[in-house]
Design an enzyme around this catalytic site. Structure first.
Site, PDB file in Angstrom:
ATOM      1  N   CYS A   1       0.782  -1.237   0.000  1.00 29.83           N
ATOM      2  CA  CYS A   1       0.000   0.000   0.000  1.00 29.83           C
ATOM      3  C   CYS A   1       0.817   1.293   0.000  1.00 29.83           C
ATOM      4  CB  CYS A   1      -0.920   0.006   1.219  1.00 29.83           C
ATOM      5  SG  CYS A   1      -2.027  -1.413   1.308  1.00 29.83           S
TER       6      CYS A   1
ATOM      7  N   HIS B   1      -2.873   6.499   4.313  1.00 28.62           N
ATOM      8  CA  HIS B   1      -1.781   5.540   4.544  1.00 28.62           C
ATOM      9  C   HIS B   1      -0.400   6.073   4.161  1.00 28.62           C
ATOM     10  CE1 HIS B   1      -0.709   0.969   4.800  1.00 28.62           C
ATOM     11  NE2 HIS B   1      -0.258   1.685   5.817  1.00 28.62           N
TER      12      HIS B   1
ATOM     13  N   HIS C   1      -9.631  -4.452   0.128  1.00 30.39           N
ATOM     14  CA  HIS C   1      -8.714  -4.858   1.190  1.00 30.39           C
ATOM     15  C   HIS C   1      -9.493  -5.553   2.311  1.00 30.39           C
ATOM     16  CE1 HIS C   1      -5.615  -4.555   4.285  1.00 30.39           C
ATOM     17  NE2 HIS C   1      -4.766  -4.047   3.407  1.00 30.39           N
TER      18      HIS C   1
ATOM     19  N   ASP D   1      -3.715  -0.627  -6.290  1.00 33.25           N
ATOM     20  CA  ASP D   1      -2.463  -0.215  -5.652  1.00 33.25           C
ATOM     21  C   ASP D   1      -1.430  -1.331  -5.605  1.00 33.25           C
ATOM     22  OD1 ASP D   1      -3.746  -1.785  -3.704  1.00 33.25           O
ATOM     23  OD2 ASP D   1      -3.066  -0.529  -2.047  1.00 33.25           O
ATOM     24  N   ASN D   2      -1.869  -2.571  -5.742  1.00 36.63           N
ATOM     25  CA  ASN D   2      -0.953  -3.721  -5.784  1.00 36.63           C
ATOM     26  C   ASN D   2      -1.743  -4.943  -6.208  1.00 36.63           C
ATOM     27  OD1 ASN D   2      -1.102  -3.017  -2.396  1.00 36.63           O
ATOM     28  ND2 ASN D   2      -2.109  -4.861  -3.143  1.00 36.63           N
TER      29      ASN D   2
ATOM     30  N   LYS E   1       0.206 -10.205  -3.724  1.00 34.08           N
ATOM     31  CA  LYS E   1       0.497  -8.973  -2.992  1.00 34.08           C
ATOM     32  C   LYS E   1       1.689  -9.192  -2.066  1.00 34.08           C
ATOM     33  CE  LYS E   1      -1.355  -6.040   0.680  1.00 34.08           C
ATOM     34  NZ  LYS E   1      -2.512  -5.695   1.541  1.00 34.08           N
TER      35      LYS E   1
END
Length: 602
Positions: A120, A176, A267, A325-326, A343
């Site tokens: 993240c 984050h 998530h 984001d990933n 991830k």
């Protein structure tokens, strides 16, 4: 932007942007198993329910859909999903229905050689600064809730640069990037408004997060204050969408706006409103079923954002960018098939992302771009589109890739430093000898140069997890294609253009290429700043902050001033001024005179 160092040229790849549908060259019999899903067209059910727009929680009246012509600067909307797997979109062959994403992507430009970071904080920091992790000190792990750490304050952020040229800037969703001091908060980093969470995860309904036993607190903010008024059990995906609608309803479309919408979904924890499970009762795996429901809710949210852009007159002059984001986490329902890894790893499954651009301003719509694109590229690209300026002395790692996306031109990018993490040295058999005396292969690192990708150290979980792995209560490793890394292995080389699934390690066959990429790693490493990864601070406990996760750091130089002796107070004014200057230079505000990464007082 120009790269920091030059690299020895390798054979150039052919141009790889073409109109959809594309063709994929299969590699062997096994590849044929999954090629067909990758070529599947998106779901064609966009029109179903498109007119059935959900009520917009907006106080202003409707504006005409025919967008404004009051600004030459486009409205910029960047939507970041969290932990969405590479396969988890309809047009990549997923069983999860994403009609909105499929339609937006089909009418725009699909980015099929698009890279982010494996976790993240790194992806978010690189998006907002245009710099690799090694140039911000965030090259190790993520920013933990209890760490006195944040995105370095000496980095000009994307919203700050957009504000310079008249943009209204708003962030909704997951931050984050650290919050231990007030200067780290989103509203101090360029956003006019912020509504969302500061941490990396939390309950979707209560917005509470426990980092460890006894370290629990509320994590929902409006600007710089806890948003207690919104503690009413609204699912975060829907709540964030409502806020986006409100922002658009109250903004004049004749003035440029930047919206950064960083959804919490998909998530963990795996939570979704009940009605989104209706289409996925056939999915036996409970984590996969919950994940599918969450993604369907997210897809609907993006539909509502798009409808709001049209309703309030922004759409015709807007650029919508969508990105994960990933990679996905298979144990939490995500799928990266047919890519390797997940991830948190530097295999393709951890860093190759779902991404597309949708905009009426695109010159070549309905295309697929396979030119190399990285998340750092959005920084210079969006500033350029906004008619902004980037200081000549700022060394960026991103490139302006708008012509690559919009017109199908070659990408100016030929390499990507995926990362160098000097703290993560868990490859027991790594050594300088294994790196030909050029590089210590115990260090976790990964780099891409044109066709070639090199990994050193321990890249992380390396299985291929096919769809049938989700046929029972949990991802069954019996179904996975497992690779037992041979003893002494700490370096891998792949031709990603020919072998995007990282099945054939070529490091022994092409030692010359290995050495070239090791030298490139070494060149990058010379530009790295020290790692910022301080130990946790007990003062971060929400119990000491009214039950809320939030800034806790206090400037110590204030205490020093109260301890001055009477003799010091009687000294001459000139000496006092000198002493105050020295105090400032030695205080925790070291970012004023030193790079933040070298600050020792966290």
């Amino acid at each position: 932007m120009a790269p920091r160092d030059s690299v020895e040229p390798l054979p150039p790849p052919p141009p790889q942007c073409w109109a959809w549908p594309g063709k994929i060259v299969a590699m062997g019999g096994l590849a044929g198993f999954w090629v067909l899903p990758l070529l599947t067209y998106g779901y064609l059910c966009w029109s179903q329910g498109l007119e059935e727009e959900r009520p917009l929680r907006a106080q202003a009246g409707e504006k005409p859909e025919e967008g404004s012509t009051g600004t030459s600067q486009p409205h910029l909307v960047f939507i970041l999903a969290d932990d969405q797997g590479f396969r988890d979109v309809g047009y990549h062959g997923s069983e999860i229905k994403t009609p909105t994403l499929d339609k937006l992507a089909a009418e725009g430009v699909k980015l099929e050689n698009y890279y982010v970071q494996p976790i993240c904080t790194p992806s978010r920091s690189q998006f907002i600064t245009g710099k690799y992790q090694i140039h911000t000190g965030l090259q190790h792990s993520i920013i933990r809730p209890t760490q006195p750490n944040c995105l370095p304050l000496d980095n000009a952020t994307l919203p700050q640069k957009l504000k310079e040229v008249g943009y209204s800037t708003h962030m909704v969703g997951k931050w984050h990037l650290g919050f231990y001091r007030k200067e780290c908060m989103p509203t101090r980093r360029g956003f006019d408004t912020f509504f969302g969470s500061l941490l990396g995860s939390g309950d979707y309904y209560t917005h509470y997060k426990c980092d460890s036993p006894g370290m629990c607190g509320y994590d929902l903010y409006e600007n710089d204050n806890a948003a207690w008024d919104y503690d009413n059990g609204i699912y975060s995906t829907q709540m964030y969408t409502q806020r986006v609608q409100q922002i658009l309803a109250s903004h004049d479309p004749r003035k440029p706006i930047f919206l950064y919408v960083a959804y919490q979904a998909v998530h963990s924890p795996l939570q979704a409103p009940g009605r989104y499970f209706e289409h996925y009762r056939s999915i036996i795996n409970i984590n996969r079923r919950r994940y599918a429901a969450m993604l369907s809710c997210l897809d609907e949210a993006i539909q509502n954002v798009t409808l709001a852009l049209k309703r309030y007159g922004f759409y015709n002059n807007s650029i919508i960018i969508y990105s994960s984001d990933n990679g996905g986490q298979p144990t939490a329902g995500g799928s990266n098939w047919p890519l390797r890894g997940s991830k948190g790893t530097y295999w393709e499954g951890g860093i190759r992302a779902v991404g597309f651009v949708h905009s009426p301003l695109l010159k070549n719509k309905g295309t697929v771009c396979k030119e190399l694109v990285h998340i750092t590229d959005w920084y210079p690209t969006l500033i350029s589109l906004a008619e902004g300026q980037i200081d000549e002395d700022i060394q960026l790692d991103g490139y302006d890739i708008w012509e690559t996306i919009s017109e199908g031109l070659r990408s100016p990018r030929v390499d990507i430093l995926h990362n160098i993490d000097p703290i993560y040295t868990k490859a027991k058999n790594g050594s300088w000898a294994a790196g030909y005396g050029i590089w210590n292969t115990a260090i976790q690192s990964a780099i891409r140069v044109q066709h070639w990708k090199l990994l050193t150290g321990n890249p992380g979980y390396s299985d291929w997890v096919p769809p049938q792995s989700f046929s029972n209560l949990g991802p069954n490793r019996w179904h996975n294609e497992r690779i037992t890394l041979s003893t002494g292995k700490s370096i891998w080389l792949f031709n990603i253009t020919a072998d995007p699934y990282e099945r054939v390690d070529l490091s022994a066959r092409y030692p010359g290429i290995v050495k070239k990429l090791l030298r490139r790693l070494s060149q990058f490493n010379k530009t790295a700043v020290p790692v910022r990864y301080p130990p946790k601070d007990p003062r971060s406990n929400p119990r000491l902050n009214g039950g809320v996760w939030g800034p806790w750091f206090k400037e110590e130089n204030k205490k020093k001033k109260t301890n001055k002796t009477k003799a010091e107070k009687k000294q001459k004014k000139s000496k006092t001024r000198t002493r105050k200057q020295l105090t400032v230079h030695s205080s925790t505000k070291c970012h004023q005179v030193l790079p933040l990464a070298k600050c020792k007082t966290f």
